[in-house]
Design an enzyme around this catalytic site. Structure first.
Site, mmCIF file in Angstrom:
data_model
loop_
_atom_site.group_PDB
_atom_site.id
_atom_site.type_symbol
_atom_site.label_atom_id
_atom_site.label_comp_id
_atom_site.label_asym_id
_atom_site.label_seq_id
_atom_site.Cartn_x
_atom_site.Cartn_y
_atom_site.Cartn_z
ATOM 1 C CG HIS A 1 27.805 -8.176 2.162
ATOM 2 N ND1 HIS A 1 28.619 -8.858 3.026
ATOM 3 C CD2 HIS A 1 28.420 -8.241 0.938
ATOM 4 C CE1 HIS A 1 29.684 -9.330 2.361
ATOM 5 N NE2 HIS A 1 29.575 -8.970 1.088
ATOM 6 C CG HIS B 1 28.123 -11.895 -2.367
ATOM 7 N ND1 HIS B 1 28.985 -12.891 -1.954
ATOM 8 C CD2 HIS B 1 28.671 -10.725 -1.953
ATOM 9 C CE1 HIS B 1 30.011 -12.343 -1.308
ATOM 10 N NE2 HIS B 1 29.836 -11.018 -1.290
ATOM 11 C CD GLU B 2 27.243 -6.847 -2.821
ATOM 12 O OE1 GLU B 2 27.248 -6.177 -1.766
ATOM 13 O OE2 GLU B 2 28.279 -7.357 -3.300
ATOM 14 C CG HIS C 1 33.173 -11.698 2.367
ATOM 15 N ND1 HIS C 1 34.066 -10.741 1.950
ATOM 16 C CD2 HIS C 1 32.061 -11.527 1.608
ATOM 17 C CE1 HIS C 1 33.516 -10.036 0.982
ATOM 18 N NE2 HIS C 1 32.293 -10.486 0.761
HETATM 19 N N1 TQI Z 1 32.138 -6.010 -3.406
HETATM 20 C C1 TQI Z 1 32.466 -6.402 -2.112
HETATM 21 C C2 TQI Z 1 31.540 -7.558 -1.670
HETATM 22 O O1 TQI Z 1 30.318 -7.407 -1.708
HETATM 23 C C3 TQI Z 1 32.319 -5.235 -1.150
HETATM 24 C C4 TQI Z 1 32.311 -5.614 0.292
HETATM 25 C C5 TQI Z 1 31.330 -5.412 1.157
HETATM 26 C C6 TQI Z 1 33.305 -6.294 1.030
HETATM 27 N N2 TQI Z 1 31.678 -5.893 2.403
HETATM 28 C C7 TQI Z 1 32.874 -6.434 2.334
HETATM 29 C C8 TQI Z 1 34.529 -6.787 0.659
HETATM 30 C C9 TQI Z 1 33.650 -7.073 3.297
HETATM 31 C C10 TQI Z 1 35.284 -7.415 1.617
HETATM 32 C C11 TQI Z 1 34.858 -7.558 2.946
HETATM 33 O O2 TQI Z 1 32.062 -8.593 -1.323
HETATM 34 S S1 TQI Z 1 32.653 -6.817 -4.719
HETATM 35 C C12 TQI Z 1 31.702 -10.631 -4.919
HETATM 36 C C13 TQI Z 1 32.441 -11.931 -4.851
HETATM 37 C C14 TQI Z 1 31.760 -8.280 -4.840
HETATM 38 C C15 TQI Z 1 32.406 -9.472 -4.779
HETATM 39 O O3 TQI Z 1 32.240 -6.025 -5.823
HETATM 40 O O4 TQI Z 1 34.032 -7.113 -4.588
HETATM 41 C C16 TQI Z 1 30.347 -10.597 -5.166
HETATM 42 C C17 TQI Z 1 30.424 -8.225 -5.086
HETATM 43 F F1 TQI Z 1 33.679 -11.715 -4.503
HETATM 44 F F2 TQI Z 1 31.871 -12.752 -4.022
HETATM 45 F F3 TQI Z 1 32.440 -12.481 -6.037
HETATM 46 C C18 TQI Z 1 29.683 -9.387 -5.247
HETATM 47 CL CL1 TQI Z 1 29.440 -12.045 -5.398
HETATM 48 ZN ZN ZN Z 2 30.862 -9.634 -0.309
#
Ligand code: TQI
Ligand code: ZN
Ligand code: CA
Ligand code: ZN
Length: 431
Positions: free
Chosen positions: A173, A169-170, A179
């Site tokens: 990004h 997922h990261e 998202h």
């Molecule tokens: N971290 C957020 C995420 O990676 C941080 C973030 C980065 C973010 N860009 C964003 C949040 C834009 C909102 C909009 O999404 S987290 C998931 C989920 C996270 C969340 O730690 O909340 C995953 C990290 F929600 F998909 F489960 C990994 Cl897979």
């Molecule tokens: Zn994310």
């Protein structure tokens, strides 16, 4: 929508605005309730299930990207981390014309690290749960860098947080995807365990990555890229126990275990019978492969036949020398989330309390009630007069507490409340 783009210092104020607007607690942090609101379809406007790109559509201008795993977590072995990262990147390079090359020195395009709390990029981590990780959109400097919260229990399985799932997922990004509002997408902002073996990027994510980089060219006869499954050998190590004694020796951790004393230092530990003076050094990896090295603290509750070993924000439980189950978070004990590791631990038989030493303070944990006691932390200096500096290790023997601080071992009489003897730490292993 507020997206985390490298160099964007206004994200937290945008998040605050949104939290105010939706009547959430205003923290400026992207916590789960905020993300939940963000992903709800807005009133009236039909929610077209789809990927999102970052504002300005930042993307990498080259197809071969380097990555470097700058440090590791104590929840997983290095090969497990390497594999999760490699598979997480492969999910994307299978769908778009991108190649990832692992480097182990210098600055990579995608710098990967495990961080705790404040770590210098103005997006501090928050202890277990909450934020798991974050990644910066493509660009110079911080761009592409991917940080994982080391306070999480990272796993290769379906429990805790699966590192492959979050990494994949990261990396979305880090490659330029925001998202998705498609619940079946990897970039949908809800954690859902994904099994790494045979993982195929969902359709919506393929559309997203190909919108930025185009499709992967199909070469006839060429098999899909395969993740190299050979486990790199640990470099052979020679524990520093070749007979000569270092009189400046300090310990990382000490504990009584059954009828033995255990002394830990770097990758080595010494076992000494409490009654005899027969001392046997061995490598930590040979007896506790999960711990490998650099144990922070250890203690035994003889009554329960259980010992606990601490390393960073994780701890392991053992019965004798046998590790039980997976590592857990030290926050189970009730430590505040700013504590990332403990220096030393000692269990007091009579009071059934375990003292944890952190910097210049200590905590008291009630083993019977399984709660951290109120009124702590207290100052070590105030409560244990005669001790100097940080405590490296501690154990209780015959009603005395032995504190190890650098090259000195202090014998502390709990009745008289004073240090009654100071020896060299190394004398405990026969030096
Ligand atoms: N971290 C957020 C995420 O990676 C941080 C973030 C980065 C973010 N860009 C964003 C949040 C834009 C909102 C909009 O999404 S987290 C998931 C989920 C996270 C969340 O730690 O909340 C995953 C990290 F929600 F998909 F489960 C990994 Cl897979
Ligand atoms: Zn994310
Ligand atoms: Ca967290
Ligand atoms: Zn970070």
């Amino acid at each position: 929508m507020a997206e985390m783009v490298a160099g964007d210092i206004s994200m937290s104020s945008k998040v605050k605005k949104m939290q105010t607007f939706f009547g959430l607690q205003v923290t400026g942090k992207l916590d789960y309730s905020t993300i939940t609101v963000m992903k709800k379809p807005r009133c009236g406007i039909p929610d077209v299930a789809n990927y999102h790109l970052f504002p300005g559509e930042p993307k990498w201008q080259k197809s071969t990207l380097t990555y470097r795993i700058a440090n590791y977590t104590s929840s997983l072995s290095k090969p497990d981390v390497d594999r999760a990262v490699e598979m997480g990147l492969k999910a994307w390079s299978d769908a778009a014309p991108l190649n990832f090359v692992k480097i182990s020195q210098g600055e990579a395009d995608i710098m990967i690290s495990f961080e705790a709390g404040d770590h210098g990029d103005s997006y501090p981590f928050d202890g277990p749960r909450g934020t798991l990780a974050h990644a910066f959109a493509p660009g110079e400097g911080l761009g592409g860098d991917t940080h994982f919260d080391n306070a999480e229990r990272w796993t290769t399985g379906a429990h805790g947080f699966n590192l492959f799932t979050v990494a994949a997922h990261e990396f979305g990004h880090a490659l330029g995807l925001g998202h998705s509002s498609d619940p079946s997408a990897l970039m949908y902002p809800t954690y859902k365990y994904q099994h790494p073996i045979g993982f195929r990027l969902p359709k919506d994510d393929v559309k997203g990555i190909q919108a930025l980089y185009g499709p992967r060219k199909v070469v006839l006869g060429r098999p899909p890229t395969r993740v190299n499954r050979t486990v790199p050998q640990q470099p052979a190590h020679k524990p520093n126990h070749s007979g000569q004694c270092d009189s400046n020796l300090s310990f990382d951790a000490v504990t009584v275990l059954g009828n033995e004393f255990l002394f830990f230092k770097d990758r080595t530990f010494w076992r000494r019978q409490t009654q005899l003076s027969n001392i046997r050094p061995s490598s930590i990896a040979s007896s506790f492969p999960q711990l490998m090295s650099n144990v922070d603290a250890a203690y035994e509750v003889a009554e329960k036949g259980t010992a606990y070993f601490f390393k960073g924000p994780h701890y392991w439980t053992t019965r004798g020398l046998q590790i039980q189950g997976s590592p857990r978070n030290i926050y189970d004990f009730g430590f505040p989330s700013n504590i990332q590791k403990v220096d030393a631990a000692v269990h007091l038989k009579d009071s059934k309390k375990t003292l944890f030493f952190v910097g210049s303070e200590y905590y008291s944990y009630d083993e019977k009630e399984r709660i951290m006691e109120n009124d702590y932390p207290k100052s070590i200096e105030d409560e244990f007069s005669g001790l100097e500096g940080k405590i490296d290790a501690a154990m209780e023997v015959n009603g005395f507490i032995y504190f190890f601080s650098g090259p000195k071992a202090y014998k502390y009489d709990t009745e008289k409340e004073e240090v009654v003897n100071i020896r060299k730490s190394s004398s405990w292993i026969g030096c």
